[in-house]
Design a protein around this motif. Structure first.
Motif, PDB file in Angstrom:
ATOM      1  N   ALA A 159     -16.801  34.922  17.547  1.00  0.00           N
ATOM      2  CA  ALA A 159     -18.088  34.824  18.286  1.00  0.00           C
ATOM      3  C   ALA A 159     -19.190  34.447  17.202  1.00  0.00           C
ATOM      4  N   LYS A 160     -20.310  33.713  17.562  1.00  0.00           N
ATOM      5  CA  LYS A 160     -21.234  33.300  16.503  1.00  0.00           C
ATOM      6  C   LYS A 160     -21.986  34.307  15.943  1.00  0.00           C
ATOM      7  N   SER A 161     -22.506  35.609  16.232  1.00  0.00           N
ATOM      8  CA  SER A 161     -23.272  36.961  15.622  1.00  0.00           C
ATOM      9  C   SER A 161     -22.134  37.736  15.345  1.00  0.00           C
ATOM     10  N   CYS A 217     -22.665  36.772   4.971  1.00  0.00           N
ATOM     11  CA  CYS A 217     -20.953  36.721   5.441  1.00  0.00           C
ATOM     12  C   CYS A 217     -21.003  35.585   5.710  1.00  0.00           C
ATOM     13  N   GLY A 218     -19.362  35.098   5.204  1.00  0.00           N
ATOM     14  CA  GLY A 218     -18.808  33.548   6.041  1.00  0.00           C
ATOM     15  C   GLY A 218     -19.854  33.027   5.076  1.00  0.00           C
ATOM     16  N   THR A 219     -19.787  31.761   6.281  1.00  0.00           N
ATOM     17  CA  THR A 219     -20.461  30.537   5.269  1.00  0.00           C
ATOM     18  C   THR A 219     -22.083  30.894   5.060  1.00  0.00           C
ATOM     19  N   SER A 220     -22.803  32.065   5.772  1.00  0.00           N
ATOM     20  CA  SER A 220     -23.956  31.799   4.525  1.00  0.00           C
ATOM     21  C   SER A 220     -23.823  32.857   3.014  1.00  0.00           C
ATOM     22  N   TRP A 221     -22.700  33.313   2.861  1.00  0.00           N
ATOM     23  CA  TRP A 221     -21.691  33.426   1.915  1.00  0.00           C
ATOM     24  C   TRP A 221     -21.561  32.750   0.743  1.00  0.00           C
ATOM     25  N   ALA A 230     -12.666  24.355   3.613  1.00  0.00           N
ATOM     26  CA  ALA A 230     -11.555  25.613   4.069  1.00  0.00           C
ATOM     27  C   ALA A 230     -12.757  26.380   5.018  1.00  0.00           C
ATOM     28  N   LEU A 231     -12.934  26.710   5.150  1.00  0.00           N
ATOM     29  CA  LEU A 231     -13.810  27.941   6.370  1.00  0.00           C
ATOM     30  C   LEU A 231     -13.328  27.014   7.584  1.00  0.00           C
ATOM     31  N   LYS A 232     -14.243  25.677   7.356  1.00  0.00           N
ATOM     32  CA  LYS A 232     -13.998  25.179   8.900  1.00  0.00           C
ATOM     33  C   LYS A 232     -13.036  25.097   9.930  1.00  0.00           C
ATOM     34  N   LEU A 233     -12.334  24.321   8.469  1.00  0.00           N
ATOM     35  CA  LEU A 233     -10.648  23.587   9.302  1.00  0.00           C
ATOM     36  C   LEU A 233     -10.437  24.548   9.331  1.00  0.00           C
ATOM     37  N   SER A 285     -31.271  38.528   1.356  1.00  0.00           N
ATOM     38  CA  SER A 285     -30.391  38.332   3.083  1.00  0.00           C
ATOM     39  C   SER A 285     -30.422  36.799   3.120  1.00  0.00           C
ATOM     40  N   ILE A 286     -29.296  36.136   3.186  1.00  0.00           N
ATOM     41  CA  ILE A 286     -28.890  35.279   3.872  1.00  0.00           C
ATOM     42  C   ILE A 286     -28.394  35.176   4.773  1.00  0.00           C
ATOM     43  N   THR A 287     -29.211  34.456   5.998  1.00  0.00           N
ATOM     44  CA  THR A 287     -28.480  34.781   7.428  1.00  0.00           C
ATOM     45  C   THR A 287     -28.592  34.163   8.309  1.00  0.00           C
ATOM     46  N   GLN A 288     -27.572  33.368   9.260  1.00  0.00           N
ATOM     47  CA  GLN A 288     -28.796  32.491  10.340  1.00  0.00           C
ATOM     48  C   GLN A 288     -28.653  33.335  11.156  1.00  0.00           C
ATOM     49  N   SER A 289     -28.370  34.343  11.779  1.00  0.00           N
ATOM     50  CA  SER A 289     -28.843  35.052  13.209  1.00  0.00           C
ATOM     51  C   SER A 289     -29.472  36.129  12.999  1.00  0.00           C
ATOM     52  N   GLY A 290     -29.539  36.670  11.836  1.00  0.00           N
ATOM     53  CA  GLY A 290     -30.033  37.748  11.621  1.00  0.00           C
ATOM     54  C   GLY A 290     -29.886  38.850  11.895  1.00  0.00           C
ATOM     55  N   GLY A 341     -23.668  26.501  18.488  1.00  0.00           N
ATOM     56  CA  GLY A 341     -21.803  26.362  17.790  1.00  0.00           C
ATOM     57  C   GLY A 341     -21.290  27.782  17.122  1.00  0.00           C
ATOM     58  N   VAL A 342     -20.070  27.779  17.490  1.00  0.00           N
ATOM     59  CA  VAL A 342     -19.855  28.736  16.302  1.00  0.00           C
ATOM     60  C   VAL A 342     -19.418  28.985  15.229  1.00  0.00           C
ATOM     61  N   ALA A 343     -19.624  27.385  14.796  1.00  0.00           N
ATOM     62  CA  ALA A 343     -18.921  26.804  13.870  1.00  0.00           C
ATOM     63  C   ALA A 343     -20.014  26.996  12.884  1.00  0.00           C
ATOM     64  N   SER A 344     -20.888  27.096  11.881  1.00  0.00           N
ATOM     65  CA  SER A 344     -21.964  27.140  11.371  1.00  0.00           C
ATOM     66  C   SER A 344     -22.171  25.922  10.433  1.00  0.00           C
ATOM     67  N   THR A 345     -23.221  25.044  10.413  1.00  0.00           N
ATOM     68  CA  THR A 345     -23.115  23.621  10.090  1.00  0.00           C
ATOM     69  C   THR A 345     -24.036  23.110   9.615  1.00  0.00           C
ATOM     70  N   ASP A 398     -23.107  43.825   8.654  1.00  0.00           N
ATOM     71  CA  ASP A 398     -23.049  43.979   8.186  1.00  0.00           C
ATOM     72  C   ASP A 398     -24.077  43.523   6.541  1.00  0.00           C
ATOM     73  N   THR A 399     -24.386  42.329   6.755  1.00  0.00           N
ATOM     74  CA  THR A 399     -25.771  42.123   6.109  1.00  0.00           C
ATOM     75  C   THR A 399     -26.878  42.783   6.468  1.00  0.00           C
ATOM     76  N   LEU A 400     -26.982  43.219   7.594  1.00  0.00           N
ATOM     77  CA  LEU A 400     -28.131  44.061   8.072  1.00  0.00           C
ATOM     78  C   LEU A 400     -27.908  45.443   7.306  1.00  0.00           C
TER      79      LEU A 400
HETATM   80  C1  F6R Z   1     -18.657  30.624  10.412  1.00  0.00           C
HETATM   81  C2  F6R Z   1     -19.482  31.190  10.472  1.00  0.00           C
HETATM   82  C3  F6R Z   1     -19.707  32.708   9.775  1.00  0.00           C
HETATM   83  C4  F6R Z   1     -21.029  32.998   9.552  1.00  0.00           C
HETATM   84  C5  F6R Z   1     -21.202  34.532   9.783  1.00  0.00           C
HETATM   85  C6  F6R Z   1     -22.645  35.379   8.978  1.00  0.00           C
HETATM   86  O1  F6R Z   1     -18.670  29.031  10.600  1.00  0.00           O
HETATM   87  O2  F6R Z   1     -20.365  31.270  11.044  1.00  0.00           O
HETATM   88  O3  F6R Z   1     -18.710  32.735   8.864  1.00  0.00           O
HETATM   89  O4  F6R Z   1     -21.485  32.247   8.636  1.00  0.00           O
HETATM   90  O5  F6R Z   1     -20.765  35.625  10.440  1.00  0.00           O
HETATM   91  O6  F6R Z   1     -23.760  34.886   9.880  1.00  0.00           O
HETATM   92  P1  F6R Z   1     -24.838  34.741   9.415  1.00  0.00           P
HETATM   93  O7  F6R Z   1     -25.301  33.626   8.783  1.00  0.00           O
HETATM   94  O8  F6R Z   1     -25.714  34.556  11.279  1.00  0.00           O
HETATM   95  O9  F6R Z   1     -25.179  36.245   9.066  1.00  0.00           O
END
Ligand code: F6R
Length: 620
Positions: free
Chosen positions: A614-616, A313-317, A495-498, A358-363, A410-414, A367-369
């Motif tokens: 929110a972050k995750s 999802c999101g940045t991971s997508w 674009a998503l970051k902005l 599955s690509i995910t920062q938070s795990g 940071g809520v915005a993933s970098t 939806d990814t789960l």
């Molecule tokens: C954007 C952002 C979100 C996450 C998305 C997936 O800056 O943080 O779009 O990338 O919610 O989150 P993870 O990677 O944790 O599955």
């Protein structure tokens, strides 16, 4: 999404919970609250707004005790008011509860409880659970008046959980069993911290850092009773569970801001290091390939892979889209990128040799789960590319690759984005070298990857230039982001970051697609950000820049050092190092992250806590 914290022990619990909530605030910041077991029963303090508002309330009205629970909310049911803030009280103050997740059958349960005489103070699904537990507790107390209070409370929890549909991580305090906190998990993460005569509980490990290094991750359908004398975990169907204690390797400095004003800026500047961490020990110079140990598949099995699905999802997508390009280019394996939220409900045909990542920062992304579980159920090997060790996706996948990027707050993933792209490059190299990629080509990729931390460091030197560009464009309300091939996902990510931190409308497109519709948006008030580093496709992208200029659209270009041809067309250029085409997303993402950061600051936005996010995202 929503942060939960709990404690039983000897410390002053208000301060401890408050500190934990500050650390969890990135999960949601609509409201915050705590419930403390005080001498005369459960005492609540809660308030709409940031954790700082709760801290002010606690200054005015302190509360003493050494057992308690706390919550920071990302609203799902009901507005962000004091009443809808957690904790919620059940019955007449017999229980207090905090909850992360969504109770899908809350309306019918609420109707039943109202008929029984329970009075609701909020619009939340959580208050239903609070009254339900209070109801079962009073029934059980009548039936089993001689048994220890903890047993009765546990039975009341289990009876309540049997009636709930949906996802939850919840944590409950009982007036009549003052030494006890009970927590349960079905879909929303909870981790227990083990101390000496004290136990901690939280929705992720950050509140535990500095207090303990020993943790137990609660699994779905497990319930834990925490008392200062010990913990007891039971699975709701299979009974008692022996806790599997793991070591937390995070340290306080990982979650400190240091000298940075915001986590986002800190994390942007950490990228030379985090990319280095993603590469460490994974480059096999001698054989011209990557070292990827955790896939749990033999080379013979990997050779048979005929299709790869990347879901996220999101940045991971966006990182997955770069991965698609690399996997097809290096390994020639047909690769598809699926939004996890769609894949979980779709039924795409998948061959026997399909590998799912599955690509995910938070795990923990719900939806990814769910998409991963669906693919697993169908019998596909499900692997993950994940940052958080101990997260649900990391634990449930059959194998995978960790990012080792450290906590992303940071809520915005970098930094997670560049680490994901780095790991996907390694994966493409590894699978490529099992197939068509030659030894010299592998060696070349390795030497270029080795240089990446230094190249990212160089890219970060654009910071002052980005500030100038941000100053010039901060008042514009619409932006286009355009790029091609592996830089198209970079445009989407820019674009998503902005959008997410400055609330400016921005659209990402493949540059050539612009002519098929978005060009209608171009005017003096709509800047286009072109990701246009040197490459085979660059002349085509430059033609697209001309088309925008011809319609009086301002053009900002991300280009390679010394590229005067781009400078002649663009109004403003931000330079990045000149590197191989397939690695360009790693450097081109940097100025776009910084641009969104500075535009958001100039517009007075809270970059680390953007509205509505929110972050995750642990709810569907
Ligand atoms: C954007 C952002 C979100 C996450 C998305 C997936 O800056 O943080 O779009 O990338 O919610 O989150 P993870 O990677 O944790 O599955």
């Amino acid at each position: 999404m929503c942060g939960i914290v709990g404690y039983v022990g000897f410390r002053s619990v208000s301060e401890l919970l408050l500190e934990g909530l500050h650390r969890l605030e990135y999960r949601g910041y609509d409201s915050a609250g705590i419930a403390v077991m005080a001498d005369d029963g459960i005492v609540l303090r809660k308030r709409a707004g940031r954790v700082g508002e709760l801290a002010a309330l606690l200054d005015e009205q302190p509360v003493r005790g050494s057992i308690g629970i706390g919550h920071t909310r990302w609203a799902t049911h009901g507005e962000t008011t004091d009443e809808n803030s957690h904790p919620h009280i059940g019955g007449n103050g017999e229980v207090a509860i905090v909850h992360n997740g969504v109770i899908e059958n809350y309306i019918s349960l609420r109707n039943q409880l109202q008929e029984m005489g329970y009075v609701f103070q909020s619009q939340t699904d959580t208050e239903v659970v609070a009254h339900l537990i209070a109801h079962h507790l009073s029934e059980q107390q009548k039936l089993n008046c001689d048994e220890p209070c903890m047993r009765t409370c546990l039975r009341a929890i289990n009876l309540s959980l049997d009636q709930l549909k949906g996802t939850f991580g919840l944590c409950v305090l009982f007036r009549d069993c003052p030494e006890t906190v009970i927590a349960a998990r079905a879909g929303s993460p909870l981790v227990i911290g083990i101390g000496k005569d004290e136990y901690f509980l939280a929705s992720d490990a950050s509140p535990l850092i500095g207090y303990t290094k020993e943790v137990v991750y609660l699994a779905d359908n497990e319930v834990v009773v925490l008392q200062p004398s010990g913990i007891q975990i039971t699975h709701r169907t299979s009974g008692s569970v022996r806790p599997s204690i793991q070591t937390l390797d995070q340290v306080s400095s990982d979650i400190d801001l240091g000298d940075y004003p915001h986590y986002m800026l800190k994390e942007i500047f950490e990228q030379p290091q985090t990319v280095e961490n993603a590469l460490r020990g994974r480059l096999n110079e001698e054989e011209g390939t990557a070292v990827i140990g955790g896939l749990n598949l033999t080379p013979q099995q990997l050779r048979k892979v005929d299709r790869i699905v990347l879901t996220a999802c999101g940045t991971s997508w966006h990182a997955a889209l770069v991965g698609e390009y690399l996997l097809e280019e290096f390994a020639r394996i047909p690769t598809e990128v699926e939004y996890a939220s769609e894949l979980r409900y779709r039924n795409p045909p998948m061959t026997e040799g399909t590998l799912v990542f599955s690509i995910t920062q938070s795990g923990e992304t719900a939806d990814t789960l769910a998409a991963m579980r669906e693919c697993k159920r169908k019998g596909h090997p499900t692997l993950s590319i994940c940052n958080v060790v101990g997260s649900t996706i990391a634990r449930e996948s059959d194998g995978g690759i960790f990012l080792h990027a450290g906590p992303e707050i940071g809520v915005a993933s970098t930094k997670a984005f560049t680490s994901q792209v780095t790991v996907l490059t390694l994966l493409a190299l590894y699978l490529g070298r099992m197939r068509h990629l030659s030894y010299p080509a592998g060696k070349r990729i390795i030497s270029q990857l080795r240089d990446m931390p230094a190249k990212i460091e160089e890219a970060l030197q654009c910071h002052d230039r980005v500030k100038e560009v941000a100053n010039k464009y901060a008042d514009f309300d619409n932006f286009l982001y355009l790029g091609r091939l592996c830089n198209f996902p970079v445009a989407l990510e820019g674009a998503l970051k902005l959008k997410e931190i400055s609330y400016i409308h921005a659209e990402g497109y493949p540059a050539a697609e612009m002519k098929h519709g978005p060009i209608a948006l171009v005017d003096e008030q709509t800047p286009s950000v072109f990701v246009v580093p040197r490459s085979g496709i660059q002349p085509k992208v430059m033609s697209n820049m001309e088309e925008v200029k011809a319609r009086k659209g301002p053009v900002i270009a991300i280009a390679c050092q010394g590229d005067n041809a781009v400078a002649e067309i663009a109004d403003d250029v931000i330079y990045v190092p000149d590197i191989e085409e397939y690695l360009q997303p790693l450097v081109c993402a940097i100025p776009l992250q910084l641009l969104s950061y500075h535009i958001a600051l100039l517009r007075g936005c809270n970059v680390d806590r953007p509205r509505n996010l929110a972050k995750s995202v642990t709810v569907e």
